[in-house]
Design a protein around this motif. Structure first.
Motif, short mmCIF file in Angstrom:
data_model
loop_
_atom_site.label_atom_id
_atom_site.label_comp_id
_atom_site.label_asym_id
_atom_site.label_seq_id
_atom_site.Cartn_x
_atom_site.Cartn_y
_atom_site.Cartn_z
N ILE A 132 7.00 11.88 -1.40
CA ILE A 132 7.83 12.19 -0.36
C ILE A 132 7.95 11.01 0.54
CG2 ILE A 132 8.80 13.70 1.36
CD1 ILE A 132 6.27 15.16 -0.64
N GLY A 133 9.03 10.01 0.44
CA GLY A 133 8.94 8.95 1.29
C GLY A 133 9.96 8.05 0.83
N HIS A 134 9.83 6.71 1.28
CA HIS A 134 10.85 5.83 1.00
C HIS A 134 10.79 5.16 -0.37
CE1 HIS A 134 13.50 2.21 1.25
NE2 HIS A 134 13.92 2.65 2.36
N PRO A 135 11.70 4.94 -1.12
CA PRO A 135 11.58 4.39 -2.39
C PRO A 135 11.00 3.01 -2.76
CG PRO A 135 13.83 4.65 -2.21
CD PRO A 135 13.14 5.46 -0.88
N GLU A 136 10.99 2.17 -1.19
CA GLU A 136 10.59 0.89 -1.54
C GLU A 136 8.94 0.72 -1.16
OE1 GLU A 136 12.22 -1.85 -2.79
OE2 GLU A 136 13.56 -0.50 -3.34
N SER A 137 8.36 1.89 -0.82
CA SER A 137 7.02 2.01 -0.76
C SER A 137 6.12 1.48 -1.94
CB SER A 137 6.59 3.21 0.02
OG SER A 137 6.56 4.31 -0.93
N GLU A 138 4.87 1.10 -1.84
CA GLU A 138 4.00 1.03 -2.72
C GLU A 138 3.89 2.12 -3.99
OE1 GLU A 138 1.71 -1.50 -5.17
OE2 GLU A 138 2.97 -2.24 -3.49
#
Length: 440
Positions: free
Chosen positions: A336-342
């Motif tokens: 659950i988070g931003h698609p550009e995160s690691e």
């Protein structure tokens, strides 16, 4: 080579930074290096002092100073504990046997200053192991105002540390991008990811008796019935994580009798989910304490699917380490988070999970429901997770990269390895083809 690890938490603490430090220390000892650690006498987040002032564990000489007066009762209390640790840890660093290189973490924030003092007075190399970015993290979590004078001062202090370290190690591509945005030259950065031990599950599986699979006993202890689909969140659920989306998804799935949730660990945001579950009368969720490290593989293996969370806007400021333990035990994840995160990038590149955006509880519930109904697809993601760990995020690969970096830094000036100093070369970690364009 004498390496000193400087962090508030170290063995036997179970927080991620303590575990990673112990892994690296063990690896360096096996290679014949001398390793010491300076840490707190307290277990991280707890008050009081329960650990011995000095002991040698697996060839690692551990020096512990001070104790936590207040635990994590308030931000002001934590600052006081941090200041106490700063003072005593710096004194110990300057009076113990001289280290060749000091690796300073980010707990407490800016403890890297002590490493720079040691370099100035004793000639030790100073390596900055960036686990979290400060003051970026409290600003992103709404604890500090971005335009305040204090934030500005802390930001200038942090950039000073980044710029003056002999090498700065970041945990992933999004963190590297965030540090580069602070106008730090790219040739000062080395990217070495968080890792997990590939051998842990096979060793523990070999020790299982009576034909029981790894995790089966834990499932039974948690009251999970045969055939139920267990969704787990394991580890810290703190200010940088999104609890609301998970809580709402649990509510949406309350009538799915075959789906169960369990939260193993602690953290401020975990209490939000506990309170939410109590208010809503949710019976499909259970809460368990942290597991000792020797039980983590069994605990992680108990789940069919794992949840990982990071508040949007925090990507690059911190990189959740739990993914790599999940991959090691061969389980799928929903992030659950931003698609550009690691984390999202790794899941996409390895095919080991899916990503949903913060706040989209309906999509999270749908993803869990789909994988619960298609167990073969979920299991296949788990197989891909373990395969994706090899040669990229496994402990041996990452610790070898660390050892190579430290040996470069401490090599004599006429040693050929000096030409590969991180200030003169590209980042040394590039284990898999998909990282070539992002990491170089």
């Amino acid at each position: 080579m004498h390496v000193l690890l400087l962090n508030q938490a170290f063995y036997p603490d179970v927080v991620a930074t303590a575990q990673m430090g112990k892994d690296l220390a063990d690896h360096l000892v096996r290679q014949g290096h001398s390793v010491s650690a300076i840490a707190s006498r307290s277990i991280y987040g707890q008050s009081g002092a329960s650990l011995p002032k000095r002991e040698t564990v697996d060839g690692i000489e551990i020096h512990r100073v001070g104790f936590s007066l207040f635990g994590k009762s308030s931000i002001f209390a934590r600052i006081l504990d941090f200041l106490f640790f700063y003072l005593l840890a710096t004194v110990r660093l300057l009076t113990m046997k001289r280290p060749d290189v000091v690796i300073a973490y980010t707990t407490p924030p800016f403890i890297m200053l002590a490493a720079l003092v040691c370099r100035a007075l004793r000639g030790s190399k100073a390596v900055y192991w960036v686990m979290d970015l400060y003051p970026d993290l409290p600003v992103a979590c709404g604890v500090m105002k971005p335009e305040s004078a204090l934030t500005g001062f802390l930001e200038r202090t942090h950039r000073y540390l980044l710029f003056h370290a002999d090498a700065t190690v970041v945990l992933g591509r999004c963190m590297r991008e965030k540090v580069l945005s602070k106008h730090i030259p790219p040739n000062r950065l080395v990217m070495i990811p968080v890792w997990s031990d590939l051998h842990l599950t096979s060793e523990q599986q070999a020790g299982q008796s009576q034909g029981r699979s790894l995790g089966q006993a834990t499932r039974e202890a948690m009251g999970v019935a045969p055939g139920e689909f267990l969704v787990m969140y394991s580890g810290n659920l703190g200010l940088g994580h999104d609890a609301r989306t998970m809580a709402e998804a649990i509510k949406l799935l309350r009538d799915e009798r075959s789906i169960r949730f369990v939260f193993v660990g602690g953290g401020k945001r975990r209490k939000e989910i506990q309170d939410f579950a109590e208010r809503e009368g949710l019976t499909n969720v259970r809460f368990e304490p942290y597991r000792p490290r020797e039980e983590i593989a069994d605990s992680l293996s108990a789940a069919d699917l794992h949840l990982i969370s990071l508040k949007e806007g925090v990507e690059g400021i911190m990189v959740p380490s739990k993914l790599f333990g999940i991959m090691a035990v061969g389980r799928a994840s929903v992030f659950i988070g931003h698609p550009e995160s690691e984390i999202a990038r790794v899941l996409d590149e390895t095919g080991s999970g899916v990503t949903v955006r913060e706040g989209d509880a309906a999509k999270l519930a749908d993803a869990i429901r789909e994988l619960a109904r298609d167990r073969a697809k979920c299991a296949a993601m788990g197989v891909k997770a373990r395969e994706g760990l090899k040669g990229a995020y496994d402990q041996t690969t990452a610790c070898d990269a660390w050892a190579a970096l430290l040996e470069r830094l401490t090599a004599p000036d006429d040693d050929p390895r000096k030409s590969e100093h991180p200030a003169l070369a590209a980042p040394i970690w590039n284990p898999n083809p998909w990282h070539t364009t992002h990491a170089s």
